[in-house]
Design an enzyme around this catalytic site. Structure first.
Site, short mmCIF file in Angstrom:
data_model
loop_
_atom_site.label_atom_id
_atom_site.label_comp_id
_atom_site.label_asym_id
_atom_site.label_seq_id
_atom_site.Cartn_x
_atom_site.Cartn_y
_atom_site.Cartn_z
N GLY A 194 0.88 -1.15 0.14
CA GLY A 194 -0.03 0.01 -0.09
C GLY A 194 0.97 1.14 0.06
O GLY A 194 1.94 1.35 0.61
N GLN A 233 3.20 10.00 0.60
CA GLN A 233 4.70 9.05 0.61
C GLN A 233 5.40 9.31 -0.91
O GLN A 233 6.39 9.11 -0.92
CB GLN A 233 4.29 7.87 0.61
CG GLN A 233 3.98 7.35 2.11
CD GLN A 233 3.78 5.81 2.22
OE1 GLN A 233 2.77 5.36 1.87
NE2 GLN A 233 4.86 5.28 3.06
N CYS A 255 6.54 0.10 7.05
CA CYS A 255 6.22 1.36 6.08
C CYS A 255 7.40 1.74 5.32
O CYS A 255 8.47 1.79 5.51
CB CYS A 255 5.97 2.40 7.12
SG CYS A 255 5.50 4.13 6.51
N LEU A 256 7.04 2.12 3.97
CA LEU A 256 8.10 2.24 2.96
C LEU A 256 8.60 3.43 3.43
O LEU A 256 9.71 3.56 2.95
CB LEU A 256 7.33 2.59 1.69
CG LEU A 256 6.74 1.20 0.76
CD1 LEU A 256 6.11 1.33 -0.39
CD2 LEU A 256 7.60 -0.04 0.92
N HIS A 312 -3.51 1.71 7.98
CA HIS A 312 -2.21 2.51 7.87
C HIS A 312 -2.27 3.57 6.92
O HIS A 312 -1.58 4.54 7.30
CB HIS A 312 -0.92 1.34 7.83
CG HIS A 312 0.23 1.71 7.51
ND1 HIS A 312 1.30 1.45 8.40
CD2 HIS A 312 1.06 2.82 6.60
CE1 HIS A 312 2.51 2.13 7.91
NE2 HIS A 312 2.08 2.73 6.90
N GLU A 313 -2.68 3.36 5.73
CA GLU A 313 -2.51 4.51 4.70
C GLU A 313 -3.62 5.54 5.01
O GLU A 313 -3.15 6.67 4.70
CB GLU A 313 -2.95 3.74 3.38
CG GLU A 313 -2.32 2.81 2.71
CD GLU A 313 -0.56 2.76 2.96
OE1 GLU A 313 -0.09 3.96 2.98
OE2 GLU A 313 0.05 1.87 2.95
N HIS A 363 -1.84 7.85 7.13
CA HIS A 363 -0.57 8.89 6.48
C HIS A 363 -1.52 9.96 5.78
O HIS A 363 -1.04 11.10 5.74
CB HIS A 363 -0.25 8.02 5.24
CG HIS A 363 0.82 7.27 5.36
ND1 HIS A 363 2.09 7.91 5.82
CD2 HIS A 363 1.23 5.94 5.14
CE1 HIS A 363 2.96 6.92 5.79
NE2 HIS A 363 2.60 5.63 5.68
ZN ZN Z 1 3.44 3.68 5.57
#
Ligand code: ZN
Length: 176
Positions: free
Chosen positions: A50, A55, A97-98, A139-140, A143
């Protein structure tokens, strides 16, 4: 709405854009395509399931997902202006998380959720999610509100990660 493709690269912890609140998307359709394409590209490059618009430095309230499902197959799609309508129970599992390469921690999330969102065409839809898909959506959405998974960790865990986090933020500035 201006989309500058050069601005869309993976943002790492320490980048202020990750703390900004996003704006509801009001214009749908083709103009979103380049951003969506770039978000998928970055997500797949980094082997994520995701990715939220902040991001890659965008302030739009949207995410892309490609989450493997327990029952087989995957949920692949774009969620625009997503909202959690209902939650049930809790789940605790490891999360990454990226924007935080190399960091994985156990995070408590709602177990099952009901979500409403719009597609790229602006059409609203609702769906229910559990397990990893539910976790990824939560999670997203965080963000999109400028909330990061470190905010969901206990103060003790966060303190233990303090050095790593500092290093991430420092390396980020060194690269720019
Ligand atoms: Zn993340």
């Amino acid at each position: 709405m201006q989309i500058d493709m050069n601005e869309f690269y993976l943002r790492i912890y320490g980048d202020p854009v990750l703390r900004e609140k996003t704006e509801e998307v009001t214009e749908f359709g083709e103009q979103l395509a380049p951003l969506v394409e770039r978000m998928y590209e970055v997500m797949y490059e980094e082997e994520g399931v995701g990715l939220a618009a902040p991001q890659v430095g965008s302030d739009l309230r949207m995410m892309v997902l490609d989450v493997p499902l327990e029952e087989g197959g995957a949920f692949r799609g774009v969620l625009i202006n997503p909202e959690v309508l209902e939650t049930e129970g809790t789940q605790r599992d490891e999360e990454g998380c990226l924007s935080f390469p190399g960091i994985r921690e156990e995070i408590t999330r709602a177990d099952r959720i009901k979500v409403r969102a719009r597609g790229v065409d602006g059409e609203p839809f609702t769906f229910e999610a559990n397990a990893l898909l539910s976790r990824a959506v939560q999670h997203e959405i965080d963000h999109l509100d400028g909330v990061l998974f470190i905010d969901r960790m206990s103060p003790v865990r966060r303190r233990l990660l303090a050095k790593k986090l500092k290093k991430l933020a420092e390396e980020r500035t060194a690269e720019v």
